[in-house]
Motif scaffolding. Structure first.
Motif: not given
Lengths: 284, 284
Positions: B135, B139-142, B144, B164, B169-172, B180-182
């Motif tokens: 992302h 600052t936005a530590k995601v 995907d 990690r 933050v990993p998102v599957i 994706y998700v966000f």
């Protein structure tokens, strides 16, 4: 005209909070409910909020509580109605108070999802009738002002000033819209999160993590759903006709049927009082 | 297998940030771009980020920058591709690096809206290919992790660990999903905000206020749109077929045609560098 005396209909969650904020803001407040027992819990909630805000509890004694409708509305400049979210009940209450209230009284409804045009035909003063919708009053300080086609501009302006006097940010909803502004957007988020979950694109936890980390927020859509209540969420989602909403409504129904309504029952998508998303290692 | 050497394709906004985070996290990093001039601005951005984080700028000297594709990928354990978001270009790059990379190299694309299945047929090692989408990195530590149907489970697990290690933050994302998700949820919010605006339910300012106050956030949907860029927003919205998206795309187009692309051009829905929503009296 100037607002001095405020009459609150319904001593539930929102009625209680609006009444307290109005009293704290210097208005003369009367709370009406058909059930006197509601006043006991209402006062307890007021005490709790005042302690959290580290304010004196003396203000509660300045608020009048009554089950007498005529007494409640005597000389009221404005009514804020927060009775149960059922159309027939709200229509009955507005017909009743149309007959009882002085001619000057402005009528406002705090409905969450109904529209003022669904109620206005039972009101004896359409130009003085408007939706005036609070969120949480103390933490989410927005008040939506949503007129129906016949609400007078003077009433809108006056409600804007009254909203600011209650320390809220007034938002003008120029055309009737279910969910006003914020709830309309929130429902879109929840709908999207529901689709991601029912289509098995990602886990509930990963959906919430994405939201929390990207927006630096303390909870994600499923945490928010638990705080709204899954029964309420089911009710709203169930009434939407698209396939995505229906699939999510079906999932919500399994929780509702199991008595898992969210934070208020101790379990929803997460378990309370210590949900997983509040644990320090959730965002890793 | 263990990741040691990281090859970044594309020295743009995201490539630069991923490269810097990887170097800061102890990986050996090479940045490839066809254009050597991109490295000058890339290093400037790295310096700026490091100063903001009050970290030594020495780490930049540990990163190798090259326009030589063969050199870039020599002995690489993983490629993170952030070239321009155009399908033919990404396909060309992946065909090229399939021919050049060692057999062990894991291939990841940082595409925003394309899907790995749209690229996998040009890749010589489908099981080692996966979307790995950042992302903002700092600052936005995601991050995907979105496999196509043929990505191996080992690669997914390895990318989770690597994410990690990069302090994300990993998102599957178990099934391919555009955005994706966000971004999928964010598009839903933006779509709802766009509807409220094009249907003239509320003003842009009131829509943003509702979001900011209720969610305690520093900007609302229109502020977010300005930071994304109205050209990007138009591109995404324009490709959605429903009437609401088309109406909002038409509105966005008037801004794009006027050269008002948001923060980056000094004007979009708001004017920069001092947009109205950052003024102290905005939320009143």
């Amino acid at each position: 005209m100037k607002i001095n005396k405020v009459c609150i209909l319904g001593a539930g969650t929102l009625g209680t909070r609006i009444a307290l904020q109005a009293a704290l803001s210097g208005f003369q407040v009367t709370v009406y409910d058909i059930n006197a027992e509601a006043f006991v819990s209402s006062k307890k909630v007021m005490s709790k909020i005042l302690r959290m805000l580290t304010l004196s509890e003396d203000v509660i004694a300045t608020i009048q509580f009554t089950t007498d409708a005529e007494e409640a509305v005597a000389d009221a400049d404005i009514i804020s109605e927060s009775v149960t979210e059922e159309l027939p009940l709200k229509r009955q209450v507005w017909a009743q108070f149309s007959a009882l209230a002085p001619a000057k009284t402005i009528f406002t409804t705090n409905t969450s999802y109904l529209l003022p045009s669904m109620l206005v035909d039972v009101v004896d003063r359409p130009s003085l009738f408007c939706a005036f919708h609070f969120h949480d009053v103390f933490t989410a300080k927005v008040v939506d002002i949503m007129p129906h086609a016949g609400t007078s501009e003077e009433v809108i302006t006056l409600l804007e000033e009254f909203g600011r006097a209650l320390r809220q940010v007034p938002v003008i909803v120029r055309k009737e819209n279910p969910g006003y502004v914020f709830n309309f957007m929130l429902m879109a988020v929840i709908g999207a999160a529901g689709k991601l979950r029912t289509k098995e694109v990602a886990s509930m936890e990963d959906i919430d993590k994405s939201w929390m980390v990207n927006f630096h927020m303390p909870m994600g859509p499923f945490g928010i759903l638990d705080s709204i209540g899954l029964d309420t969420a089911w009710h709203v989602t169930h009434n939407l006709e698209d396939a995505g909403s229906q699939a999510f409504a079906a999932l919500l129904k399994t929780y509702v049927d199991a008595g898992k309504l969210g934070e208020k029952t101790g379990e929803g998508f997460y378990k309370y009082p210590a949900p997983a998303f509040k644990e320090p290692d959730f965002l890793t």
